[in-house]
Motif scaffolding. Structure first.
Motif, PDB file in Angstrom:
ATOM      1  N   SER B 466       0.791  -1.233   0.000  1.00 27.61           N
ATOM      2  CA  SER B 466       0.000   0.000   0.000  1.00 27.61           C
ATOM      3  C   SER B 466       0.821   1.279   0.000  1.00 27.61           C
ATOM      4  N   THR B 467       2.008   1.237  -0.605  1.00 26.22           N
ATOM      5  CA  THR B 467       2.796   2.465  -0.720  1.00 26.22           C
ATOM      6  C   THR B 467       3.949   2.235  -1.698  1.00 26.22           C
ATOM      7  N   ILE B 541       4.413   2.648   7.591  1.00 27.02           N
ATOM      8  CA  ILE B 541       3.195   3.479   7.498  1.00 27.02           C
ATOM      9  C   ILE B 541       2.106   3.060   8.497  1.00 27.02           C
ATOM     10  N   VAL B 542       2.392   2.032   9.303  1.00 32.06           N
ATOM     11  CA  VAL B 542       1.420   1.640  10.336  1.00 32.06           C
ATOM     12  C   VAL B 542       2.103   1.520  11.695  1.00 32.06           C
ATOM     13  N   LYS B 543       1.284   1.590  12.743  1.00 34.82           N
ATOM     14  CA  LYS B 543       1.833   1.443  14.096  1.00 34.82           C
ATOM     15  C   LYS B 543       2.248  -0.009  14.321  1.00 34.82           C
ATOM     16  N   PRO B 544       3.397  -0.232  15.006  1.00 38.64           N
ATOM     17  CA  PRO B 544       3.826  -1.612  15.249  1.00 38.64           C
ATOM     18  C   PRO B 544       2.903  -2.329  16.229  1.00 38.64           C
ATOM     19  N   ASN B 545       2.861  -3.674  16.104  1.00 37.16           N
ATOM     20  CA  ASN B 545       2.152  -4.494  17.085  1.00 37.16           C
ATOM     21  C   ASN B 545       3.057  -4.732  18.287  1.00 37.16           C
ATOM     22  N   GLU B 546       2.514  -5.411  19.272  1.00 42.10           N
ATOM     23  CA  GLU B 546       3.287  -5.762  20.458  1.00 42.10           C
ATOM     24  C   GLU B 546       4.490  -6.616  20.041  1.00 42.10           C
ATOM     25  N   PRO B 547       5.704  -6.286  20.532  1.00 46.68           N
ATOM     26  CA  PRO B 547       6.874  -7.068  20.111  1.00 46.68           C
ATOM     27  C   PRO B 547       6.844  -8.494  20.675  1.00 46.68           C
TER      28      PRO B 547
END
Lengths: 190, 605
Positions: B466-467, B541-547
């Motif tokens: 998407s980019t 372009i998106v917020k990271p998930n829990e590591p």
């Protein structure tokens, strides 16, 4: 007077912001500035550098070998990599912590920060090693390594700018809520 | 006028705005992308801006606007010019009404390109006038000049900065808004004898183009950016330079100081300013040329010596006095000038026998969905005879070990054609083509049509994040955002493929590991052209998930996670596999690979 500054590290460590703060501070004192930096593919986990040149008589943004007044290294291996650019009596300010490249993990290549620092000690008279990890722990933020190192560089007097000059640039370029932390960071080293 | 510290590409954009540009189109490509992005940010209401689907479209859009009398600029990198060359070659025969600047950023090295081609040579080939700035400050003025020359001579003109001008920063004196040129646009005036290209028209216009370029050679001989410094030097040796090399030469001469050596600066390599260079050649015995990429100036000077009977020795790439490939550095120029003038260059002593340093090649980011896509295909195709045809974008980095999933890469969109070619000769090879979403729209669609029409047997993998990630996250037709700030209908890759006649099109999240592997197994077995769209957004372009973290009690230290996927967030710390939680985006791919489920979300550990 002409000053050549090399900043180097790994993509994402904040070398570019540090370079822009110096440039902005120099400009507000009417000192001409030119700079160049790594952009693009190399930023993805690769080593990055900024060349910053201040003063009269500067024509290109690139620093020739043996011409840098100061190297500001964010990673000890990268500091060693850029050492050919240092003047004979130049200053080196470097972070202590090594960052392992993915390829080293894969190939089992051993890379040791102490070996880098020891090498720098044999080659550079005016060497300042900064424990960036310790600084970031005390300051309570992982984002201000660049400002801690920049503060240490200013104290060496190799760059003709003061902490106050940089703080003025920060006020123009940073969000107000980050000012207090960054001010602390710039005065962190002695 | 006021001073601003800006990047070369920003200066070029601000100059175009100051010159009253009405339309800017382009396709992203390092080192050119920031020009159009800056125009989008700083443009006035009288300026339209777009990322076009590719350089050919961008060129045609800018040409059409210039037909109306609008001032236009089209931006691209050097390989993009190859895509745009069809309209441009013909456009030169038709000409323009409004000023049109073709901004092509060249990449000596190359640092982030496939080729080291020289747009100055393309200028000679296409007969377009070409401007070659040597600094950020000069680029600003040159854009304004380029618009004026273009409009006066009714021809598109090249502006070709190189990386070290595009990406350098310098304090530049720029115009305030009230000093901007205001362009009055007449509008398109119908005249089929002028705007419709036919052999007869091209024959007439070719003669006029040659005459115009003769005239421009004379005009450029007194253009201020073409000049000779230390003109009265009595030394028999002289230097000629262009672009950033000219700035390097000045830096070296600044250092030498005592040497008053004449330097010719050529900023319009085509048409070449022969009237300016004639006496320069006559006054010297020897000229050493500094120019990156092709020996354009060297050839022109040598040519002039030949036809005018001047006995000056022109040295450079052709005489092997300088390097013929790669970027010139200030150090190279310094060494060559010292040697040329018989001066001794002091050795640098700061670094003798340095310890071995780690190499840091660019790699796919931690959490990059492309890693999961490549790994799924690799697992699904284990033991099969395959070819993985790659393409241009971040995903070219899928070639690195341990993924090793890019067997070929040529140019934008080429993976599709390569896969088909291999398939027609080696029907027993399972042929894959990988293409990113932006590249799909830019130049892969015709490849799909070709494959379907000609009955190829291949699997297309669209890596849809998407980019346009590699060049700095520009929008494209699949993102639904334009550079004018509009939200528009997203063009569906799936619908495009189905419309072409690809019967099997599966859209899968590559981070859903088992489903991804099963889908590849199923689809690759089917006959004909089929496609899998691996859809998952770029981590930038998106917020990271829990590591995730490695539960040390369960880890058997088999290092499978490291050896299989090469994620930069996983490393060995004191002999133990560890995840750097500042880098981990929580994609979870490593947890699917771990044979003892020792990698778990930090919260579950």
């Amino acid at each position: 007077m002409m000053k050549n500054i090399v900043l180097c590290g790994i993509g994402g460590q904040g070398t570019v912001l540090a370079s822009k703060l110096i440039a902005s501070a120099a400009m507000s004192k009417n000192i001409p500035v030119m700079s160049a930096e790594t952009i693009g593919m190399a930023q993805r986990g690769g080593n990055v550098f900024s060349n910053l040149r201040m003063g009269e008589g500067v024509h290109s943004p690139m620093i020739a070998k043996g011409q840098a007044d100061i190297i500001l290294g964010f990673e000890p291996g990268e500091t060693v990599r850029m050492l050919p650019f240092l003047k004979a009596d130049g200053v080196v300010v470097t972070n202590k912590r090594a960052i392992m490249p993915t390829t080293a993990t894969l190939s089992g290549f051993h890379y040791d920060a102490d070996e880098m620092i020891d090498y720098l000690k044999t080659r550079v008279n005016k060497l300042h090693v900064i424990d960036g990890d310790e600084a970031l722990k005390e300051l309570g933020s992982s984002k201000v390594l660049n400002i801690v190192l920049l503060g240490a560089a200013l104290r060496t007097k190799a760059i003709e700018l003061s902490e106050e000059d940089i703080i003025c640039s920060m006020e123009k370029m940073l969000k107000p809520e980050f000012m207090e932390l960054n001010k602390k960071a710039i005065y962190y080293t002695k | 006028m006021h001073n601003e510290f800006m990047m070369g590409n920003q200066a070029i954009a601000m100059a175009a705005i100051a010159a009253g540009v009405n339309l800017v189109s382009g396709y992203p490509g390092t080192p050119s992308s920031e020009v159009l992005e800056t125009v989008a940010k700083k443009r006035l209401d009288n300026c339209y801006v777009e990322w076009s689907v590719n350089e050919k479209s961008a060129m045609e859009v800018a040409a059409g606007a210039a037909y109306t009398g609008a001032r236009t600029m089209v931006t691209m990198k050097q390989v993009g010019l190859n895509v745009a060359s069809d309209p441009l070659m013909s456009l030169e025969y038709i000409g323009v009404k409004g000023g049109m600047v073709v901004l092509v950023a060249d990449d000596p090295g190359p640092i982030s390109s496939q080729t080291e081609q020289d747009t100055r040579t393309f200028a000679i080939y296409s007969k377009l006038p070409c401007f070659d700035p040597s600094s950020v400050e000069e680029a600003y003025q040159m854009v304004i000049d380029a618009f004026d020359y273009s409009e006066k001579y009714h021809t598109p003109v090249f502006l070709r900065p190189t990386t070290r001008v595009c990406h350098a920063y310098q304090s530049v004196l720029i115009r305030d808004e009230e000093e901007y040129h205001l362009n009055s646009i007449e509008g398109f005036v119908k005249d089929s004898k002028k705007w419709v290209i036919f052999p007869r028209l091209s024959n007439i216009n070719h003669r006029l183009i040659e005459e115009r370029n003769d005239e421009l050679s004379t005009v450029f001989s007194s253009y201020s950016a073409n000049k000779i410094i230390n003109k009265d030097s009595q030394k028999l040796k002289a230097i000629a330079a262009s672009g950033i090399c000219y700035s390097y030469v000045l830096d070296v001469l600044e250092e030498i100081k005592t040497e008053e050596i004449a330097v010719l600066k050529v900023s319009t390599p085509f048409p070449f300013p022969y009237d300016l260079t004639r006496d320069f050649l006559k006054n010297h015995d020897e000229v050493l040329c500094f120019e990156e990429l092709d020996p354009v100036i060297e050839r022109a000077l040598d040519h002039q010596c030949g036809i005018e009977g001047i006995s000056c020795k022109v040295r450079g790439k052709l005489t092997k006095d300088s390097i013929r490939s790669g970027e010139y550095s200030i150090d190279l120029v310094r060494e060559k000038i010292y040697n040329y003038l018989g001066l001794e260059l002091k050795e640098d002593k700061a670094s003798v026998n340095p310890p071995e340093l780690p190499v840091r090649p660019p790699v796919l980011c931690a959490g990059c969905p492309h890693r999961a896509s490549f790994y799924a295909v690799k697992q699904a195709m284990k033991g099969k005879k395959t070819i993985y045809c790659g393409d241009i974008g971040c995903y070219t980095l899928g070639n690195a070990m341990p993924l090793d999933m890019v067997d070929t890469c040529l140019c934008m969109g080429a993976g599709l054609g390569i896969a088909q070619g291999v398939n027609h000769i080696e029907p027993d090879t399972v042929c894959f083509a990988f293409v990113g979403d932006s590249t799909f729209f830019a130049s892969a669609i015709t490849g799909v049509v070709n494959a379907v029409y000609n009955q190829a047997d291949m699997t297309l993998i669209v890596l849809d994040n998407s980019t346009t990630a590699m060049t700095g996250h520009q929008p494209h037709p699949g993102t639904g955002r334009t550079m004018m700030g509009d939200i528009v209908n997203k063009i569906s890759i799936e619908a495009v493929l189905k419309g072409i006649g690809v019967e099997v099109v599966k859209t899968v999240d590559p981070l859903d590991y088992e489903l991804a592997v099963d889908t590849v197994k199923e689809v690759a077995n089917l006959p004909g052209v089929k496609a899998i769209i691996f859809k998952s957004p770029c981590i930038a372009i998106v917020k990271p998930n829990e590591p995730y973290k490695v539960c040390q009690g369960d880890c058997i230290n088999c290092k499978r996670c490291i050896n299989e996927i090469g994620c930069p967030a996983i490393f060995i710390d004191n002999g133990k596999v560890t995840i750097d939680n500042s880098l981990c985006t929580g994609c979870g791919l490593c947890s699917k690979i771990c044979p003892v489920t020792a990698i778990r979300k930090a919260g579950e550990a």
